[in-house]
Scaffold this motif. Structure first.
Motif, PDB file in Angstrom:
ATOM      1  N   GLU A   1     -59.719 -65.710 -14.029  1.00 53.28           N
ATOM      2  CA  GLU A   1     -59.317 -64.291 -13.911  1.00 53.28           C
ATOM      3  C   GLU A   1     -60.170 -63.567 -12.867  1.00 53.28           C
ATOM      4  OE1 GLU A   1     -57.856 -63.896 -18.581  1.00 53.28           O
ATOM      5  OE2 GLU A   1     -59.693 -62.910 -17.943  1.00 53.28           O
TER       6      GLU A   1
ATOM      7  N   LYS B   1     -70.700 -68.480 -25.748  1.00 58.89           N
ATOM      8  CA  LYS B   1     -70.614 -67.756 -24.464  1.00 58.89           C
ATOM      9  C   LYS B   1     -71.999 -67.334 -23.989  1.00 58.89           C
ATOM     10  CE  LYS B   1     -66.068 -67.706 -25.061  1.00 58.89           C
ATOM     11  NZ  LYS B   1     -65.162 -68.518 -24.263  1.00 58.89           N
TER      12      LYS B   1
ATOM     13  N   GLY C   1     -58.433 -66.938 -25.512  1.00 57.84           N
ATOM     14  CA  GLY C   1     -57.632 -67.509 -24.452  1.00 57.84           C
ATOM     15  C   GLY C   1     -56.293 -68.059 -24.926  1.00 57.84           C
TER      16      GLY C   1
ATOM     17  N   ARG D   1     -65.254 -63.097 -25.631  1.00 58.49           N
ATOM     18  CA  ARG D   1     -65.351 -62.911 -27.078  1.00 58.49           C
ATOM     19  C   ARG D   1     -66.832 -62.948 -27.453  1.00 58.49           C
ATOM     20  NH1 ARG D   1     -64.459 -66.914 -29.991  1.00 58.49           N
ATOM     21  NH2 ARG D   1     -64.032 -68.368 -28.310  1.00 58.49           N
TER      22      ARG D   1
ATOM     23  N   LEU E   1     -60.702 -69.080 -19.320  1.00 61.84           N
ATOM     24  CA  LEU E   1     -59.760 -68.291 -18.509  1.00 61.84           C
ATOM     25  C   LEU E   1     -60.450 -67.169 -17.747  1.00 61.84           C
ATOM     26  CD1 LEU E   1     -56.754 -67.727 -20.939  1.00 61.84           C
ATOM     27  CD2 LEU E   1     -56.807 -69.198 -18.926  1.00 61.84           C
ATOM     28  N   THR E   2     -61.511 -66.622 -18.334  1.00 61.60           N
ATOM     29  CA  THR E   2     -62.181 -65.485 -17.688  1.00 61.60           C
ATOM     30  C   THR E   2     -62.704 -65.882 -16.307  1.00 61.60           C
ATOM     31  OG1 THR E   2     -64.157 -66.119 -18.895  1.00 61.60           O
ATOM     32  CG2 THR E   2     -62.874 -64.290 -19.792  1.00 61.60           C
TER      33      THR E   2
ATOM     34  N   GLN F   1     -53.856 -65.374 -25.175  1.00 60.92           N
ATOM     35  CA  GLN F   1     -53.558 -64.917 -23.806  1.00 60.92           C
ATOM     36  C   GLN F   1     -52.529 -65.847 -23.139  1.00 60.92           C
ATOM     37  OE1 GLN F   1     -53.922 -62.036 -21.581  1.00 60.92           O
ATOM     38  NE2 GLN F   1     -55.981 -62.139 -22.429  1.00 60.92           N
TER      39      GLN F   1
ATOM     40  N   GLY G   1     -66.642 -57.378 -24.574  1.00 61.44           N
ATOM     41  CA  GLY G   1     -66.070 -58.446 -25.385  1.00 61.44           C
ATOM     42  C   GLY G   1     -65.207 -57.909 -26.501  1.00 61.44           C
TER      43      GLY G   1
HETATM   44  N1  UDP Z   1     -60.592 -60.986 -23.232  1.00 60.59           N
HETATM   45  C1  UDP Z   1     -60.157 -59.696 -23.360  1.00 60.59           C
HETATM   46  N2  UDP Z   1     -61.010 -58.751 -23.787  1.00 60.59           N
HETATM   47  C2  UDP Z   1     -62.301 -59.020 -24.075  1.00 60.59           C
HETATM   48  C3  UDP Z   1     -62.754 -60.356 -23.936  1.00 60.59           C
HETATM   49  C4  UDP Z   1     -61.862 -61.318 -23.524  1.00 60.59           C
HETATM   50  O1  UDP Z   1     -58.991 -59.387 -23.089  1.00 60.59           O
HETATM   51  O2  UDP Z   1     -63.033 -58.116 -24.442  1.00 60.59           O
HETATM   52  C5  UDP Z   1     -59.640 -62.010 -22.746  1.00 60.59           C
HETATM   53  C6  UDP Z   1     -60.060 -62.580 -21.418  1.00 60.59           C
HETATM   54  O3  UDP Z   1     -59.642 -61.744 -20.372  1.00 60.59           O
HETATM   55  C7  UDP Z   1     -59.392 -63.957 -21.447  1.00 60.59           C
HETATM   56  C8  UDP Z   1     -59.424 -64.332 -22.920  1.00 60.59           C
HETATM   57  O4  UDP Z   1     -59.632 -63.117 -23.637  1.00 60.59           O
HETATM   58  O5  UDP Z   1     -58.040 -63.852 -21.040  1.00 60.59           O
HETATM   59  C9  UDP Z   1     -60.551 -65.299 -23.233  1.00 60.59           C
HETATM   60  O6  UDP Z   1     -60.190 -66.582 -22.822  1.00 60.59           O
HETATM   61  P1  UDP Z   1     -61.251 -67.692 -22.465  1.00 60.59           P
HETATM   62  O7  UDP Z   1     -60.497 -68.936 -22.163  1.00 60.59           O
HETATM   63  O8  UDP Z   1     -62.160 -67.212 -21.385  1.00 60.59           O
HETATM   64  O9  UDP Z   1     -62.167 -67.867 -23.750  1.00 60.59           O
HETATM   65  P2  UDP Z   1     -61.850 -68.045 -25.332  1.00 60.59           P
HETATM   66  O10 UDP Z   1     -61.974 -66.690 -25.943  1.00 60.59           O
HETATM   67  O11 UDP Z   1     -60.488 -68.620 -25.469  1.00 60.59           O
HETATM   68  O12 UDP Z   1     -62.935 -68.955 -25.804  1.00 60.59           O
END
Ligand code: UDP
Length: 406
Positions: free
Chosen positions: A324, A240, A54, A235, A320-321, A57, A264
Motif C-alpha cells: 500500500e 508488528k 489484511g 493492527r 499488505l501495508t 481487506q 492501528g
Molecule cells: N489497516 C487499516 N487501518 C489500520 C491498520 C490497518 O485499515 O488502522 C489495514 C491496512 O491498510 C491493510 C490491512 O489493514 O490493508 C492490514 O493488512 P496486513 O496484510 O498488512 O496485515 P494483517 O493485519 O493482515 O496482519
C-alpha cells in the motif's frame, strides 16, 4: 446488480476493465476470458472478521471483482464468543511460532463453536474457500461434493509442531491448501499452492488523494506536519513490533527531527489488540503519536504524506501495508521476514532490516535525503504495478479454481 439505479448509476462494482491503464488491454482480455469460463460457478469464502486485517481487506475487493466478472462469489464470517477468539488468537500466534498450551478445554471451545457455525452455514457451493485457522474445522461437518480450499494467510516459517499435529487432520480433508509463499510449504498429503496477496489501487485505502484532502485528514487528528513523518500502519499486534518501531525512532531522533505516528486498529477476531494498544500508548510523547482509528482515509493520507513508512514486523504472512505504501511512491523500511521480503528488494525499492539499530539508521538516511526517498519510492510504485495489483491475484485464483473444473 442490486444497488444500481439504471438512470443514474450510484454504485458500481470494481472491475478488471478498470485496470486497463495499469496492466494493458491484453491482460484485461486474458483475465476476463478466464473468468468467463467459470461464470456458472457459485463460490463462497469463509473467514472470521469483516474488518480489521489484511484478509478482510483482500476479501472485500476480490469478492466484488469476482462478481463483476460474472462469478457469483459470497463472503461469510463465522461468529464466536470471546473465549473462542481468545483460543483462535493463541492458535494464530502458535502457527507463527509461539508456544501453546493445547488443553482439552481449548479444543472443545474451538471445535464446538465451529460445529455451531457449520450448522448455520449450509455450505453447498461449487467451491468453498476457508480462510485461516478460525473456521478450518468446518469441513468436518459437510458431505463434501465440491472442492474445498484452505487459504492460510499466516507466516508459516516455523509453526508450533504440537498445534500443527492437531490441525493437520482437518487440513488434510481439503482438496488444496493455499499459502502466501513457497517457503511456507508444510508436510501435508494435500496439494499446496502459493499465491501472494495484492492490493486494490481503487479502494479507500489506496485511491488518489489531493494534497488538500491529505491535509484535512491529518489536521482532523491533530497530526503535526512541521517535521517529516515516520509512520507505521498496523493492527495492534506484537508481531508488528510497535515497541521496536518506537525504540528505532528514538535512536533516529538523536540525529534527525521527525514525528512518529503509529496508527492501528483492532480486528474483531483479535482480543489481544487492546492490550498491545494500551502498552504503546504509554510510550506517547510530543513527537510520538499513537492513534487507534477506524479510518481508511487517514491510513491513505499517512502512507502518502510520510517521509518514511515502517513495517518492522517480526513475522508477516505477506504485509499488505507494505505494498500500500509502495504504491503511493513512499519509501518503506520493512522487517526482513515473510512476505515483506518478496515486496522489498533491499536498496532498490525500499530497505529490509534485521534489527532496531538498522531500522534507526535507515530512518535517518531517508529523512535526510529526499532524492533517495524519491528514487526508492518511484521503484516501489513500479514493483507494485508489476506484481501486487488485485488483477494478478484474481487471475491466480481463476487458474486454481479452473484446475478443479477441468
Ligand atoms: N489497516 C487499516 N487501518 C489500520 C491498520 C490497518 O485499515 O488502522 C489495514 C491496512 O491498510 C491493510 C490491512 O489493514 O490493508 C492490514 O493488512 P496486513 O496484510 O498488512 O496485515 P494483517 O493485519 O493482515 O496482519
Amino acid at each position: 446488480v442490486i444497488g444500481i439505479d439504471e438512470e443514474k448509476p450510484v454504485f458500481r462494482l470494481p472491475s478488471v476493465e478498470d485496470y486497463e491503464d495499469l496492466i494493458g488491454p491484453e491482460a484485461v482480455t486474458r483475465i476476463l476470458s478466464k473468468a468467463y469460463a467459470l461464470r456458472d460457478l457459485h463460490l463462497i469464502n469463509v473467514n472470521s472478521t469483516y474488518y480489521g486485517g489484511g484478509v478482510a481487506q483482500i476479501l472485500s475487493s476480490l469478492t466484488l471483482m469476482m462478481n463483476a466478472a460474472g462469478i457469483q462469489t459470497g463472503w461469510r464470517v463465522i461468529e464466536g464468543r470471546p473465549d473462542f477468539f481468545s483460543t483462535t488468537k493463541k492458535m494464530h500466534n502458535a502457527l507463527q511460532g509461539d508456544e501453546i498450551e493445547l488443553t482439552p478445554l481449548k479444543k472443545k471451545i474451538y471445535e464446538e463453536v465451529v460445529f455451531e457455525n457449520a450448522a448455520r452455514m449450509h455450505l453447498d457451493h461449487d467451491v468453498v474457500i476457508v480462510h485461516d485457522p478460525q473456521p478450518l474445522p468446518l469441513i468436518r461437518h459437510y458431505r463434501k461434493q465440491s472442492p474445498w480450499i484452505w487459504r492460510c494467510h499466516l507466516d508459516m516459517t516455523n509453526p508450533n509442531p504440537e498445534l500443527w499435529d492437531y490441525l493437520s487432520p482437518f487440513i488434510e480433508q481439503y482438496d488444496a491448501v493455499v499459502m502466501s509463499l513457497p517457503e511456507y510449504a508444510q508436510k501435508l498429503t494435500t496439494p499446496q499452492r502459493f499465491i501472494m496477496p495484492a492490493i486494490n489501487p481503487f479502494s479507500s485505502v489506496n485511491e488518489d488523494m489531493s494534497d488538500a484532502e491529505i491535509d484535512e485528514r491529518l489536521a482532523h487528528y491533530d497530526i503535526p506536519t512541521d517535521l517529516p513523518l515516520v509512520v507505521q500502519v498496523s493492527r495492534f499486534d506484537k508481531w508488528k513490533d510497535p515497541q521496536g518501531v518506537i525504540k528505532a525512532f528514538k535512536i533516529a531522533q538523536k540525529e534527525v527531527d521527525a514525528t512518529l505516528v503509529l496508527v492501528g486498529n483492532v480486528a474483531t477476531d483479535d482480543p489481544e489488540g487492546q492490550e498491545v494498544f494500551e502498552a504503546i500508548c504509554e510510550c506517547e510523547e510530543e513527537r510520538i503519536i499513537v492513534l487507534s482509528a477506524q479510518d481508511t482515509a487517514l491510513v491513505n493520507a499517512l502512507q502518502r504524506r510520510a517521509a518514511v513508512v515502517l513495517q518492522k514486523s517480526l513475522r508477516e504472512g505477506f504485509g499488505l501495508t507494505v505494498s500500500e505504501a509502495m504504491w503511493k511512491g513512499t519509501a518503506v523500511i520493512g522487517g526482513n521476514v515473510g512476505g515483506i521480503r518478496y515486496q522489498i528488494v533491499d536498496g532498490e525499492n525500499g530497505y529490509l532490516v534485521d534489527s532496531i539499530e538498522q531500522a534507526a539508521s535507515r530512518i535517518v538516511a531517508l529523512v535526510q535525503d529526499e532524492e533517495l526517498r524519491q528514487r526508492l519510492g518511484d521503484a516501489a510504485r513500479e514493483t507494485v504495478r508489476e506484481k501486487f495489483l488485485l488483477t494478478r491475484l484474481f487471475e491466480e485464483w481463476l487458474d486454481l479454481i479452473g484446475s478443479f473444473q477441468a
